[in-house]
Design an enzyme around this catalytic site. Structure first.
Site, PDB file in Angstrom:
ATOM      1  N   ARG A 176       0.820  -1.216   0.000  1.00  0.00           N
ATOM      2  CA  ARG A 176       0.000   0.000   0.000  1.00  0.00           C
ATOM      3  C   ARG A 176       0.858   1.273   0.000  1.00  0.00           C
ATOM      4  NH1 ARG A 176      -2.227  -3.720  -1.270  1.00  0.00           N
ATOM      5  NH2 ARG A 176      -4.179  -4.634  -0.525  1.00  0.00           N
ATOM      6  N   SER A 226     -11.720  -1.246   1.957  1.00  0.00           N
ATOM      7  CA  SER A 226     -11.135  -1.807   3.175  1.00  0.00           C
ATOM      8  C   SER A 226     -10.595  -0.669   4.044  1.00  0.00           C
ATOM      9  CB  SER A 226     -10.010  -2.775   2.790  1.00  0.00           C
ATOM     10  OG  SER A 226      -9.468  -3.372   3.935  1.00  0.00           O
ATOM     11  N   GLU A 296      -6.206   2.315   6.278  1.00  0.00           N
ATOM     12  CA  GLU A 296      -5.816   2.300   4.863  1.00  0.00           C
ATOM     13  C   GLU A 296      -6.465   3.474   4.141  1.00  0.00           C
ATOM     14  OE1 GLU A 296      -6.690  -0.711   1.190  1.00  0.00           O
ATOM     15  OE2 GLU A 296      -5.665  -1.556   2.921  1.00  0.00           O
TER      16      GLU A 296
END
Length: 303
Positions: A176, A226, A296
């Site tokens: 990420r 998410s 996230e």
């Protein structure tokens, strides 16, 4: 300054491509967010560069976004120039096993395009609800694949309006993360290296992943995807579920009962609701399992 800035923005991109005090709830998949002082949709790379240089000259902050699928915008909004690269930056070109696409093209569109061209490798990304630019910036991944597996080169713009190209190695991809987050860069486009495959097999795999998403993820509610990064050695959703937080709600924000890794908007959630819920979840998981969850979702805007 605002009048001069708006006049210059009108000159660069056209008055129809500049919105004043635009509600960001209209431009995020969470359907949450206060107004952006200026919301600008440049049509070309040249216009993008001119807008960036204008903001720099006027000492006005700016924020570049795509489809708004990984964002939580604050209720007070954003006192800056929001530059959206979405519909206007959606071109693509296929050359053998390579696909060049601009930052604003939706991953779902690229999924269709690559399938029709019998190119395999993109199946994991076809159902991610975002644009190529955002996916490259955060090295998006799902079902065992990540963007770093298929990206060959990335076209970037620096904050001086210069276009530069970086190889996949130079992008410093990790979980990420990419160099875009560390440096002052804007993703303009990317070249993907795929492989020849069987169209039926590609379609079957995409259908399989789409079915899995529909069964496991709360796609029927607005969300930012998410909510938490995967802690090393754990799954965020399972930790949250095991901490007894399935269905936990603050105002209009709720931990999804379908998948505890998602925070959903039940209809009237505010950014404050989401932030409080995220804080509560982090605290409970830390207390219960000694694991620190890291969001996230990018949280942007005025406090």
């Amino acid at each position: 300054m605002s009048q001069n800035l708006s006049n210059e923005l009108y000159r660069i991109v056209g008055e129809q491509n500049v919105q004043i005090e635009e509600p960001m709830s209209k431009h995020t998949t969470f359907r949450i967010g206060g107004p952006a002082q200026f919301f600008v949709t440049p049509q070309t790379t040249e216009e993008l560069g001119q807008v960036v240089l204008l903001c720099k000259a006027e000492k006005v902050p700016f924020f570049v976004m795509g489809h708004g699928s990984n964002l939580l915008i604050s209720d007070k909004g954003m006192r800056c120039v929001v530059i959206q690269l979405y519909n206007n930056f959606a071109g693509y070109k296929i050359d053998g096993e390579r696909v060049y696409a601009m930052a604003g093209v939706m991953l779902s569109k690229l999924g269709t395009v690559t399938k029709e061209a019998s190119l395999t490798g993109f199946e994991f990304a076809a159902g991610i609800p975002g644009t190529l630019g955002g996916a490259v910036m955060m090295n998006a991944g799902a079902y065992g694949g990540e963007m770093k597996d298929i990206v060959e080169k990335v076209q970037l713009m620096d904050y001086n309006g210069n276009l530069i190209e970086k190889t996949v190695e130079e992008m410093d991809f990790s979980y990420r993360h990419s160099i875009v987050e560390d440096e002052d860069y804007i993703v303009v486009g990317a070249t993907l290296k795929l492989a020849k495959g069987e169209k039926q097999a590609i379609e079957a795999r995409m259908d399989e992943l789409a079915t899995a998403r529909k069964e496991k993820q709360p796609l029927e509610y607005p969300s930012a995807g998410s909510t938490f990064k995967r802690p090393e050695g754990y799954f965020a959703g399972k930790l949250i579920m095991d901490a007894g937080l399935r269905g936990y709600q603050v105002g209009g924000a709720q931990v999804s009962e379908k998948h505890c890794g998602f925070v959903i908007n039940k209809g009237d959630a505010t950014a404050a609701d989401v932030l409080q819920l995220v804080a509560d979840v982090k605290q409970k998981v830390q207390e219960t399992f000694g694991v620190e969850l890291e969001p996230e979702v990018r949280m942007i805007g005025e406090e």
